[in-house]
Design a protein around this motif. Structure first.
Motif, short mmCIF file in Angstrom:
data_model
loop_
_atom_site.label_atom_id
_atom_site.label_comp_id
_atom_site.label_asym_id
_atom_site.label_seq_id
_atom_site.Cartn_x
_atom_site.Cartn_y
_atom_site.Cartn_z
N THR A 1 7.84 1.48 -2.21
CA THR A 1 6.45 1.04 -2.20
C THR A 1 6.00 0.57 -3.58
OG1 THR A 1 5.78 3.32 -2.52
CG2 THR A 1 5.74 2.51 -0.27
N LYS A 2 5.11 -0.38 -3.56
CA LYS A 2 4.48 -0.98 -4.75
C LYS A 2 5.48 -1.19 -5.90
CE LYS A 2 0.01 -1.35 -6.85
NZ LYS A 2 -1.19 -0.78 -7.40
N VAL A 3 6.46 -2.05 -5.64
CA VAL A 3 7.51 -2.26 -6.66
C VAL A 3 6.95 -3.05 -7.85
CG1 VAL A 3 9.40 -2.13 -5.00
CG2 VAL A 3 8.39 -4.38 -5.57
N ARG B 1 4.35 -8.07 -0.76
CA ARG B 1 4.81 -6.73 -0.43
C ARG B 1 3.65 -5.73 -0.51
NH1 ARG B 1 10.28 -5.28 -0.35
NH2 ARG B 1 9.58 -3.19 -0.94
N HIS B 2 2.84 -5.85 -1.53
CA HIS B 2 1.70 -4.93 -1.67
C HIS B 2 0.73 -5.11 -0.49
CE1 HIS B 2 -1.23 -2.41 -3.62
NE2 HIS B 2 -2.10 -3.39 -3.76
N PHE B 3 0.48 -6.38 -0.16
CA PHE B 3 -0.40 -6.70 0.98
C PHE B 3 0.14 -6.07 2.27
CE2 PHE B 3 -1.00 -9.69 4.57
CZ PHE B 3 -2.37 -9.56 4.74
N VAL C 1 -9.23 -11.74 1.06
CA VAL C 1 -9.45 -12.24 -0.32
C VAL C 1 -9.69 -11.12 -1.33
CG1 VAL C 1 -10.22 -14.50 0.49
CG2 VAL C 1 -11.94 -12.75 -0.04
N ARG C 2 -9.75 -9.88 -0.86
CA ARG C 2 -9.78 -8.76 -1.81
C ARG C 2 -8.44 -8.61 -2.51
NH1 ARG C 2 -13.74 -4.93 -1.20
NH2 ARG C 2 -12.90 -4.20 -3.19
N HIS C 3 -7.39 -9.22 -1.92
CA HIS C 3 -6.07 -9.17 -2.57
C HIS C 3 -6.06 -10.25 -3.65
CE1 HIS C 3 -4.31 -6.19 0.11
NE2 HIS C 3 -5.23 -6.64 0.91
N ARG C 4 -6.19 -9.82 -4.90
CA ARG C 4 -6.42 -10.75 -6.01
C ARG C 4 -5.13 -11.13 -6.72
NH1 ARG C 4 -9.91 -6.24 -8.70
NH2 ARG C 4 -8.25 -5.11 -7.63
N ALA C 5 -4.34 -10.13 -7.09
CA ALA C 5 -3.19 -10.39 -7.96
C ALA C 5 -2.12 -11.18 -7.22
CB ALA C 5 -2.63 -9.07 -8.47
N GLY C 6 -1.78 -12.36 -7.74
CA GLY C 6 -0.69 -13.15 -7.18
C GLY C 6 -1.02 -13.91 -5.92
C1 LIG Z 1 -7.38 0.68 4.92
C2 LIG Z 1 -8.24 0.00 3.89
C3 LIG Z 1 -9.60 0.25 3.84
C4 LIG Z 1 -10.40 -0.37 2.88
N1 LIG Z 1 -11.73 -0.12 2.83
C5 LIG Z 1 -12.51 -0.69 1.89
C6 LIG Z 1 -13.89 -0.42 1.81
O1 LIG Z 1 -14.45 0.35 2.57
N2 LIG Z 1 -14.63 -1.04 0.85
C7 LIG Z 1 -14.05 -1.90 -0.06
O2 LIG Z 1 -14.75 -2.42 -0.93
N3 LIG Z 1 -12.74 -2.17 0.02
C8 LIG Z 1 -11.96 -1.61 0.95
N4 LIG Z 1 -10.63 -1.89 1.00
C9 LIG Z 1 -10.08 -2.89 0.07
C10 LIG Z 1 -9.36 -2.23 -1.11
O3 LIG Z 1 -10.25 -1.46 -1.87
C11 LIG Z 1 -8.74 -3.32 -2.01
O4 LIG Z 1 -9.74 -4.15 -2.53
C12 LIG Z 1 -7.74 -4.19 -1.29
O5 LIG Z 1 -6.91 -3.44 -0.45
C13 LIG Z 1 -6.89 -4.97 -2.28
O6 LIG Z 1 -6.05 -4.04 -2.92
P1 LIG Z 1 -5.67 -4.16 -4.44
O7 LIG Z 1 -6.88 -4.18 -5.32
O8 LIG Z 1 -4.63 -3.12 -4.69
O9 LIG Z 1 -4.96 -5.60 -4.42
P2 LIG Z 1 -4.91 -6.71 -5.56
O10 LIG Z 1 -6.25 -7.18 -5.93
O11 LIG Z 1 -3.98 -7.77 -5.05
O12 LIG Z 1 -4.27 -5.99 -6.78
C14 LIG Z 1 -2.91 -5.58 -6.74
C15 LIG Z 1 -2.70 -4.53 -7.80
O13 LIG Z 1 -2.89 -5.12 -9.07
C16 LIG Z 1 -3.53 -4.19 -9.92
N5 LIG Z 1 -4.85 -4.73 -10.28
C17 LIG Z 1 -5.50 -5.78 -9.70
N6 LIG Z 1 -6.64 -6.02 -10.32
C18 LIG Z 1 -6.77 -5.11 -11.30
C19 LIG Z 1 -7.76 -4.85 -12.26
N7 LIG Z 1 -8.87 -5.56 -12.33
N8 LIG Z 1 -7.56 -3.83 -13.11
C20 LIG Z 1 -6.44 -3.09 -13.05
N9 LIG Z 1 -5.44 -3.28 -12.15
C21 LIG Z 1 -5.61 -4.28 -11.28
C22 LIG Z 1 -3.67 -2.90 -9.16
O14 LIG Z 1 -2.54 -2.12 -9.38
C23 LIG Z 1 -3.68 -3.37 -7.72
O15 LIG Z 1 -3.27 -2.39 -6.77
C24 LIG Z 1 -9.82 -1.29 1.94
C25 LIG Z 1 -8.44 -1.54 2.02
C26 LIG Z 1 -7.66 -0.91 2.96
C27 LIG Z 1 -6.17 -1.20 3.00
#
Ligand SMILES: Cc1cc2nc3c(=O)[nH]c(=O)nc-3n(C[C@H](O)[C@H](O)[C@H](O)COP(=O)(O)OP(=O)(O)OC[C@H]3O[C@@H](n4cnc5c(N)ncnc54)[C@H](O)[C@@H]3O)c2cc1C
Length: 258
Positions: free
Chosen positions: A256-258, A202-204, A102-107
């Motif tokens: 990557t990251k298209v 794809r990003h996930f 659920v850390r994957h927010r966008a989309g």
């Molecule tokens: C190997 C690995 C280890 C990790 N370890 C940790 C950890 O120790 N602690 C921790 O807290 N998390 C950790 N994470 C989680 C990581 O920090 C991200 O929260 C998670 O991977 C989701 O990525 P994202 O934010 O790119 O994705 P999404 O939320 O889906 O966002 C996709 C993209 O949209 C853009 N975006 C989204 N929201 C915003 C915003 N508010 N402002 C600007 N641009 C935005 C960014 O370009 C982002 O990459 C880890 C992830 C991985 C893959």
């Protein structure tokens, strides 16, 4: 107590195209002759979205949908991939997994099994392979999980008695379960409904289907990629599965990251 070692990913929903409305749009704009070589909505819709930007329906370059979306990925115009959406149910996964997912927010959209409403006294538990494959470590894990579940049951019973004056039975159970769940481990099995678009997927996959990702989420990402490569190859065919040294699967792409 059931121990689960593998997640299950179900692709339960996909888009469809309204052929009549699509034809009408094309005819209204004098490009009624345009066709594409895919019948998969998740591939066709982003092509239509991309062509709409430049109204490039009249003289499409050769190569069909695969070439069109391949170019989109190469040049990084990934926003049109947001028009392709799939729905998944993922089961047999731990609360640690969903916390990462659920850390994957966008989309992404989520609906997850509620530990406030659902009785966890019969929950299953998800065990990592590196523990499950080792009899000594497995014994430690199993006894800790059993102890937690027993404590959960005692807490639910005690809390239901404590809240006996709450007349609404459902509310009383919810009050008991929401507090008792604090004792449950990350290993508790959960189920989650996930809706996501192709760009986010794809990003996930790029973040989670590789050696840096935790093994459970890596396995789910690999299963989803396997499904999506069959479902919409024009969008996901650039990913190649690779065997990782620990015997799990990762994936890589040049786009990557298209
Ligand atoms: C190997 C690995 C280890 C990790 N370890 C940790 C950890 O120790 N602690 C921790 O807290 N998390 C950790 N994470 C989680 C990581 O920090 C991200 O929260 C998670 O991977 C989701 O990525 P994202 O934010 O790119 O994705 P999404 O939320 O889906 O966002 C996709 C993209 O949209 C853009 N975006 C989204 N929201 C915003 C915003 N508010 N402002 C600007 N641009 C935005 C960014 O370009 C982002 O990459 C880890 C992830 C991985 C893959």
């Amino acid at each position: 107590m059931n121990v689960i070692r593998r997640p299950t990913v179900y692709l339960v929903g996909r888009q469809s195209v309204d052929e009549g409305q699509m034809k009408q749009f094309l005819e209204d704009h004098d490009v009624g002759q345009w066709t594409t070589d895919t019948s998969i909505a998740g591939e066709m819709l982003p092509e239509v979205a991309g062509r709409l930007c430049y109204m490039s329906f009249a003289k499409p370059r050769p190569g069909g949908n695969g070439a069109y979306l391949g170019h989109i990925k190469e040049v990084g115009h990934g926003s049109v991939l947001e028009h392709s959406v799939w729905n998944f149910i993922i089961t047999g996964v731990s609360r640690s997994f969903t916390h990462e997912l659920v850390r994957h927010r966008a989309g992404f959209g989520y609906s997850q099994l509620s530990q406030r409403y659902v009785d966890e006294s019969v929950a299953d538990f998800v065990e990592p392979d590196c523990i499950g494959d080792d009899p000594e470590l497995h014994a430690v894990w199993e006894s800790a999980v059993k102890e937690s579940q027993e404590a959960y049951c005692k807490l639910v019973a005690g809390l239901q008695a404590k809240f006996a004056d709450v007349e609404d039975k459902t509310l009383r159970r919810k009050m008991a379960r929401q507090a008792a769940r604090s004792i449950l481990p990350n290993a508790t099995e959960t189920k989650i409904f996930v809706t996501a678009n192709a760009r986010s997927l794809r990003h996930f996959i790029e973040l989670r289907c590789n050696e840096h990702a935790e093994t459970e989420i890596r396995e789910v990402a690999a299963q989803m990629l396997g499904i999506l490569k069959k479902e919409a190859s024009s969008i996901f065919n650039d990913y190649e599965f690779v065997d990782l040294p620990d015997g799990t699967r990762g994936a890589s792409t040049k786009n990557t990251k298209v």
